[in-house]
Design a protein around this motif. Structure first.
Motif, short mmCIF file in Angstrom:
data_model
loop_
_atom_site.label_atom_id
_atom_site.label_comp_id
_atom_site.label_asym_id
_atom_site.label_seq_id
_atom_site.Cartn_x
_atom_site.Cartn_y
_atom_site.Cartn_z
N GLU A 111 0.85 -1.18 0.00
CA GLU A 111 0.00 0.00 0.00
C GLU A 111 0.89 1.23 0.00
N LYS A 169 -5.68 4.77 4.35
CA LYS A 169 -6.47 3.74 5.04
C LYS A 169 -7.15 2.82 4.04
N ASP A 170 -7.71 3.40 3.01
CA ASP A 170 -8.44 2.62 2.01
C ASP A 170 -7.51 1.78 1.15
N VAL A 172 -4.77 0.41 2.32
CA VAL A 172 -4.47 -0.74 3.18
C VAL A 172 -5.63 -1.74 3.15
N ASN A 173 -6.86 -1.23 3.24
CA ASN A 173 -8.04 -2.11 3.19
C ASN A 173 -8.02 -2.98 1.93
N ILE A 176 -5.23 -5.65 1.87
CA ILE A 176 -5.56 -6.81 2.72
C ILE A 176 -6.60 -7.70 2.03
N TYR A 187 2.75 -9.66 1.55
CA TYR A 187 2.29 -8.28 1.77
C TYR A 187 3.40 -7.51 2.47
N ILE A 189 4.13 -4.51 4.15
CA ILE A 189 3.55 -3.36 4.83
C ILE A 189 4.63 -2.29 5.06
N GLY A 194 -0.55 -2.98 11.43
CA GLY A 194 -0.96 -4.29 10.98
C GLY A 194 -0.82 -5.34 12.06
N LEU A 281 -7.74 -1.73 14.27
CA LEU A 281 -7.58 -1.21 12.91
C LEU A 281 -6.53 -2.02 12.19
N HIS A 282 -6.88 -2.54 11.02
CA HIS A 282 -5.95 -3.26 10.15
C HIS A 282 -5.19 -4.37 10.89
N TYR A 308 -3.57 9.15 7.96
CA TYR A 308 -3.95 7.80 8.38
C TYR A 308 -4.65 7.91 9.74
#
Length: 400
Positions: A111, A169-170, A172-173, A176, A187, A189, A194, A281-282, A308
């Motif tokens: 991301e 944020k989106d 990362v969504n 995932i 992945y 990151i 995470g 979150l995440h 974020y």
């Protein structure tokens, strides 16, 4: 080291791995293998040789004479902006890509917000012959389009994310979600966020920053320990790297600077510590911006890399334990600080780094204090934003 993760993946009450069943095998594999691998002689040799010969480490520790005169302290900049690709992100992508290859992975997903992690990932994948997909919010694609072109030139596929606020944020969504459907991927990151072990793994890899600061400060000042280390913070990768080797020395004041956006009393902010509460979150328990029903609130910052709604669990714990002081800078303050450094020292900082610089006015330094500010990235990517402000600010100065 008391501020690091425990055997269950928690920093105090924060952390953990809240993950879908489809990712359990991937996460368990990382938890079982990453620490042994990155501490091995083979990894350290390959990692440090690549950083030296490819990324350009060690990065300089630069003394800012005019800045020091202004703030009445001895101020140094840790020049992560001089890494290849223009930020500290290359440290992490090289480390994790070496790990991915060790695990037999051939395809990387990532991301990005400001584009710096995306560029570093695409660069490393080209170097190591790995396929690369980068998820990036549509809003960030528009405001960081130069970095999009760099990623594409390096062979990465850039997927525009149009859901939510179309920011980090989106991205990362979506990364995932893709990983759940393609568990054969690795992945990569970009920050200390995470599920466990990612927050600690990224911190471990980025610790090269504070490792170098100690050596360089000893050479320049005769002491390995400054009075202050200051870094901007979103998820926390550059702050984690900057603070890592100082956490257990309480004589070193550690200052993390959040993005306040339009102000912490407004709804346009990204200051998760100052305005957030505990939640998930995440994939981890941390501090984040959320409403009373636990719905994640949109974040706002002029800097895409800090835009974020949460913070890494390591830093949520450091806040609770009062080991790190948290300040905040608004969009306007960051722009002014970027202008100041540009004109005083001839260095154009990334907007993310400008938030850290803006906090210098808020810290009560003593005359001989040694201060290190991590300049996490260079401002080329933000030059269009700076240009509008610099023109206005220069005109205002001439009219007063």
């Amino acid at each position: 080291m008391k501020y690091f993760v425990d055997k269950n993946g928690y920093y105090g009450e924060f952390g953990g791995a809240f993950i879908p069943e489809m990712l359990h095998r991937n996460i368990t594999e990382l938890q079982n293998k990453y620490k042994k691998f990155i501490t091995s002689f083979e990894f350290q040799k390959s990692y440090k040789e690549t950083l030296k010969n490819y990324a350009g480490r060690p990065t300089p520790l630069f003394f800012c004479k005019k800045y020091s005169d202004k703030y009445k302290a001895k101020i140094y900049l840790k020049r992560e902006d001089l890494n290849y690709t223009g930020s500290h992100k290359i440290n992490n992508t090289i480390g994790q890509a070496l790990l991915a290859k060790k695990l037999g992975k051939k395809k990387i997903i990532a991301e990005t917000g400001a584009g710096q992690h995306g560029v570093a990932t695409a660069t490393t994948c080209a170097l190591m012959d790995l396929k690369c997909i980068v998820f990036m919010g549509e809003t960030d694609i528009h405001r960081q389009y130069t970095n999009v072109l760099r990623m594409k030139s390096l062979g990465a596929e850039v997927i525009s994310v149009c859901s939510g606020d179309k920011t980090l944020k989106d991205a990362v969504n979506e990364a995932i979600r893709y990983w759940i459907n393609h568990p054969e991927c690795y992945y990569l990151i970009g920050s200390t966020v995470g599920p466990h072990p990612y927050p600690q793994m990224v911190a471990d890899i980025q610790s090269i920053i504070s490792e170098e600061i100690k050596i360089q400060l000893k050479e320049k000042e005769g002491s390995s320990f400054p009075n202050y280390v200051v870094a901007c913070i979103g998820g926390g990768s550059n702050a984690a790297g900057s603070f890592y080797h100082f956490l257990d020395n309480d004589s070193v004041n550690l200052v993390a600077v959040e993005a306040a956006g339009l102000g912490i009393k407004t709804k346009k902010t990204a200051a998760a510590i100052h305005c957030g509460s505990k939640g998930i979150l995440h994939g981890c328990m941390t501090m984040l911006l959320q409403d009373e029903e636990g719905q994640v609130l949109p974040a706002h910052s002029i800097s895409p890399g800090l835009d974020y709604p949460g913070i890494g669990p390591m830093f949520a714990n450091l806040f609770v334990k009062k080991r790190v002081s948290f300040l905040h800078s608004t969009d306007e303050e960051a722009l002014q600080a970027g202008y100041e450094l540009t004109r005083l020292e001839g260095i154009i900082p990334a907007l993310e780094s400008s938030h850290a610089l803006a906090a210098l006015k808020k810290i009560p330094f003593k005359k001989m204090d040694l201060v290190v500010v991590t300049l996490s990235g260079r401002g080329d990517k933000d030059i269009n934003v700076y240009d509008k402000f610099f023109t206005k600010f220069s005109n205002d100065e001439q009219n007063t």
